[in-house]
Design a protein around this motif. Structure first.
Motif, short mmCIF file in Angstrom:
data_model
loop_
_atom_site.label_atom_id
_atom_site.label_comp_id
_atom_site.label_asym_id
_atom_site.label_seq_id
_atom_site.Cartn_x
_atom_site.Cartn_y
_atom_site.Cartn_z
N ASN A 155 0.81 -1.22 0.00
CA ASN A 155 0.00 0.00 0.00
C ASN A 155 0.84 1.26 0.00
O ASN A 155 0.38 2.32 -0.41
CB ASN A 155 -0.93 0.01 1.22
CG ASN A 155 -2.05 -1.01 1.06
OD1 ASN A 155 -2.42 -1.35 -0.06
ND2 ASN A 155 -2.57 -1.48 2.17
N THR A 156 2.07 1.17 0.47
CA THR A 156 2.92 2.37 0.53
C THR A 156 3.96 2.40 -0.57
O THR A 156 4.85 3.23 -0.56
CB THR A 156 3.63 2.42 1.89
OG1 THR A 156 4.41 1.23 2.06
CG2 THR A 156 2.63 2.53 3.03
N ALA A 157 3.85 1.46 -1.51
CA ALA A 157 4.84 1.40 -2.59
C ALA A 157 4.75 2.65 -3.45
O ALA A 157 3.68 3.18 -3.69
CB ALA A 157 4.61 0.15 -3.46
N ASP A 158 5.95 3.10 -3.91
CA ASP A 158 5.97 4.28 -4.77
C ASP A 158 5.60 3.88 -6.19
O ASP A 158 5.66 2.73 -6.58
CB ASP A 158 7.37 4.91 -4.76
CG ASP A 158 7.72 5.43 -3.38
OD1 ASP A 158 6.79 5.84 -2.66
OD2 ASP A 158 8.93 5.43 -3.05
N GLY A 159 5.23 4.86 -6.98
CA GLY A 159 4.92 4.60 -8.38
C GLY A 159 3.44 4.59 -8.62
O GLY A 159 2.64 4.50 -7.71
N PRO A 160 3.06 4.71 -9.88
CA PRO A 160 1.66 4.74 -10.25
C PRO A 160 1.01 3.39 -10.05
O PRO A 160 1.67 2.35 -10.08
CB PRO A 160 1.70 5.12 -11.74
CG PRO A 160 3.03 4.60 -12.21
CD PRO A 160 3.95 4.76 -11.06
N THR A 161 -0.31 3.42 -9.86
CA THR A 161 -1.04 2.16 -9.71
C THR A 161 -1.13 1.46 -11.05
O THR A 161 -0.98 2.05 -12.10
CB THR A 161 -2.46 2.44 -9.20
OG1 THR A 161 -3.12 3.30 -10.14
CG2 THR A 161 -2.43 3.09 -7.84
N ALA A 162 -1.38 0.18 -11.01
CA ALA A 162 -1.49 -0.61 -12.23
C ALA A 162 -2.69 -0.14 -13.04
O ALA A 162 -3.66 0.37 -12.50
CB ALA A 162 -1.64 -2.09 -11.88
N ASP A 163 -2.57 -0.32 -14.37
CA ASP A 163 -3.65 0.13 -15.24
C ASP A 163 -4.92 -0.68 -15.06
O ASP A 163 -6.00 -0.24 -15.41
CB ASP A 163 -3.19 0.06 -16.70
CG ASP A 163 -2.09 1.07 -16.99
OD1 ASP A 163 -1.29 0.80 -17.91
OD2 ASP A 163 -2.03 2.10 -16.28
N GLY A 164 -4.85 -1.91 -14.61
CA GLY A 164 -6.02 -2.77 -14.47
C GLY A 164 -5.89 -3.68 -13.27
O GLY A 164 -4.87 -3.70 -12.58
N PRO A 165 -6.91 -4.44 -12.98
CA PRO A 165 -6.88 -5.35 -11.83
C PRO A 165 -5.91 -6.50 -12.07
O PRO A 165 -5.76 -6.99 -13.19
CB PRO A 165 -8.32 -5.85 -11.75
CG PRO A 165 -8.85 -5.70 -13.14
CD PRO A 165 -8.19 -4.50 -13.70
N THR A 166 -5.25 -6.92 -11.03
CA THR A 166 -4.25 -7.98 -11.14
C THR A 166 -4.54 -9.09 -10.14
O THR A 166 -5.17 -8.89 -9.11
CB THR A 166 -2.84 -7.43 -10.86
OG1 THR A 166 -2.77 -6.99 -9.49
CG2 THR A 166 -2.51 -6.28 -11.80
N LEU A 167 -4.01 -10.26 -10.45
CA LEU A 167 -4.08 -11.39 -9.52
C LEU A 167 -3.20 -11.13 -8.31
O LEU A 167 -3.50 -11.59 -7.20
CB LEU A 167 -3.67 -12.67 -10.24
CG LEU A 167 -3.55 -13.93 -9.40
CD1 LEU A 167 -4.89 -14.29 -8.75
CD2 LEU A 167 -3.06 -15.11 -10.25
N ALA A 168 -2.12 -10.37 -8.50
CA ALA A 168 -1.22 -10.08 -7.38
C ALA A 168 -1.95 -9.34 -6.27
O ALA A 168 -1.66 -9.55 -5.08
CB ALA A 168 -0.04 -9.24 -7.88
#
Length: 611
Positions: free
Chosen positions: A422-435
């Motif tokens: 939740n605190t990771a830097d960078g933009p969120t993924a463009d779509g939903p992921t299994l991760a």
């Protein structure tokens, strides 16, 4: 010796029928007692007897009471006679649509020396029986039946001479061979003999009328104006029905035993093999409905060739089951469905009726209720189901406030906490992921909530002592339990909003009397209880894994005739996915699933397409 046994059992059934009719006669006598007393008092007064003021009052009271009793008895009798007994929803088969099938049944009746059934109908179930549809509320008998009874002088005998309808389980027609079907139908058709006896027919009509009167009185009880009247009629009908219960049950046992004894001489050797096919057909049909048809019904699609599907399912079962070896070799013989002129049209009608009975779907095709062919099933049902479930899973995660992970922030070990993601830097993924799903379910404790929204509370723990905690309705993993609860509530809301109306008339292909069943109680025969929240969560996580496999390694959706929707990787069916998903859902252990993902080459950090 067999003939003597048949006659003895038939006489026992007739004796029980007479006992039922005697109860009817006693009820009539009780209703006539006040009228008889009033007649005696009135006759005595007119002849100079029973004179005096006291006798005059007695005459008036008795006469009024007798009139009220007669009116009540007449009303109850009218309800019993006119109430519509329950009629099984079936697909009517006209003789022009199956002349060979009608010929087979008539030849069988001639061999058994019993009247031929008046008509043939199909039911989407693995059973066959005779059903009397000569109740006055069902209208006049068919023209052919009227011709058969012409010339009989007594009205009651005319009504009892109409043979019942033969109802055949549609899976039998597609799976069984012609000889096997004849052997299975022999004891059923033999039941038309005892059914033709006037006493047995009259007793059955009386019992069915009482049963229908109880149901009719319950319907009237919903109206507060006529509720007292309906309660009184229902009380009397239930009282008479309880009085007839034992005799009616013994009568039916005697009729069935007499029919079975009569049929022993017909195709005895084939019947042993045919009974094995009955059990196999039931197992395959149940599996096809629960594993294959039910997912499609829930998606608003109904498989239009269920009976053809049961042949494929049973052939696959024969291939897998060593006990069923050799059964598939029968497929070279003539199938019983060849007795139909248009088996495809009949299969479609019974498939729609099956969806109506077992799932409660609409009676006709519409925008949200359309047929699907087997070759279209993987793309139209399986793929759509997985992507719809995966989309719902991510919507619930959004409600819970679980952020979408970034490709750089994905961790492939189960040791990373949700806070790191939740605190990771960078933009969120463009779509939903299994991760996102994997990381959330392996994190410690309930997930975060959105700002201003209370977080979910884990389900209360119930001490089980030495019992296995897997018996609980929710997973042991707190995060899984919270997610399962929200997911179950979301599915319940969607299903309530998409509940079929249940109106619109009988299914296509049914006769006019097939509409005499209550649409308000759909589905009449639910296949299985509602899914638990834990089962829903496991299904949705599996769907997300399958979507990731399709979008990253080119896996394809498939159809297994016995297990339903299945994932195909390089053309091979995946069989070991379920225990890995359960390990994640139940224990928060993602290692087995992550190991499998690496082996297959699936990248959980890649966004997937949702439905």
């Amino acid at each position: 010796m067999t003939g003597i046994g048949v006659e003895a059992r038939a006489q026992g059934a007739r004796a029980r029928a007479l006992a039922v009719l005697r109860i009817r006669g006693r009820a009539l006598a009780v209703a006539m007692l006040p009228a008889a007393a009033a007649v005696i008092l009135l006759t005595g007064g007119s002849s100079g007897h029973f004179t005096g003021h006291g006798w005059d009052i007695a005459r008036w009271v008795t006469s009024v009471f007798a009139v009220l009793v007669l009116l009540a008895a007449g009303l109850i009798a009218l309800v019993v006679v006119r109430a519509r007994p329950a009629v099984t929803p079936t697909v009517a088969i006209a003789e022009s649509a199956a002349p060979d099938l009608y010929r087979l049944v008539r030849d069988l009746a001639d061999r058994l020396d019993v009247p031929a059934p008046s008509a043939i109908a199909l039911t989407p179930d693995c059973d066959s029986w005779l059903e009397d549809r000569t109740h006055p509320a069902h209208g006049p008998p068919p023209p052919r039946a009227q011709d058969e009874i012409a010339g009989h002088g007594h009205h009651a005998h005319r009504r009892t001479s109409v043979a019942p309808v033969l109802v055949i389980g549609s899976p039998f027609l597609w799976w069984m061979r012609v000889g096997e079907l004849r052997a299975v139908l022999a004891p059923v058709v033999a039941g038309t003999g005892p059914s033709a006896h006037p006493d047995v027919a009259a007793a059955r009509r009386f019992v069915r009328g009482l049963d229908a009167a109880v149901a009719a009185a319950a319907d009237r009880g919903r109206n507060p104006v006529v509720r007292p009247l309906g309660a009184g009629i229902g009380w009397v009908a239930r009282l008479l029905l309880r009085s007839c219960q034992v005799h009616a049950a013994e009568m039916e046992r005697g009729v069935a035993a007499a029919a079975a004894d009569r049929a022993q001489s017909v195709d005895y050797g084939v019947r042993i093999v045919a009974q094995e096919q009955v059990g196999l057909a039931y197992a395959g049909w149940d599996r096809l409905l629960t594993r294959v048809a039910l997912p499609a019904w829930r998606m608003g699609r109904w498989p239009s060739r269920l009976d053809a599907g049961v042949v494929a399912a049973l052939t696959e079962l024969s291939r897998r089951d060593r006990l069923a070896e050799g059964f598939a070799s029968r497929l070279g013989e003539r199938p019983a469905c060849d007795l139909l002129e248009e088996p495809g049209a009949v299969d479609e009608a019974t498939s729609l009726l099956a969806a109506r009975l077992f799932h409660g779907g609409p009676a006709e095709t519409g925008p949200d209720w359309s047929p699907v062919a087997w070759q279209e099933y993987p793309d139209e049902v399986v793929d759509r189901k997985w992507r719809t479930d995966a989309a719902r899973l991510h919507r619930v995660l959004d409600v819970l406030g679980v952020r979408r992970t970034t490709p750089a922030g994905d961790i492939t070990t189960a040791d990373t906490s949700i806070a790191d993601i939740n605190t990771a830097d960078g933009p969120t993924a463009d779509g939903p992921t299994l991760a996102r799903v994997l990381t959330h379910l392996t994190g410690p404790g309930p997930g975060p909530a959105r700002e201003g929204e209370p977080g979910p509370h884990p389900a209360p723990r119930i001490p089980l002592g030495d019992e296995d905690e897997d018996d609980e309705d929710l997973p042991r993993n707190p995060r899984s339990a919270a997610l399962a609860t929200r997911l179950g509530a979301e599915v319940a809301r969607e299903e309530a909003g998409a509940m079929p109306a249940g109106s619109g008339g009988p299914p296509v292909g049914q006769g006019p009397d097939a509409a005499l069943w209550d649409d308000r109680s759909l589905p009449l025969l639910p296949l299985q209880p509602p899914r638990t929240d834990r089962e829903l969560l496991a299904d949705h996580v599996t769907a997300m894994v399958c979507c990731a496999a399709m979008d990253t390694v080119g896996a394809t959706p498939g159809l297994d005739w016995l297990d339903g929707p299945t994932l195909l990787v390089d053309g091979e069916r995946v069989t070991d996915l379920t225990p890995r998903v359960l390990s994640l859902v139940e224990d928060g252990d993602a290692i087995p699933l992550r190991t499998w993902l690496v082996e297959v080459g699936i990248r959980p950090e890649k966004p997937v397409r949702l439905g």
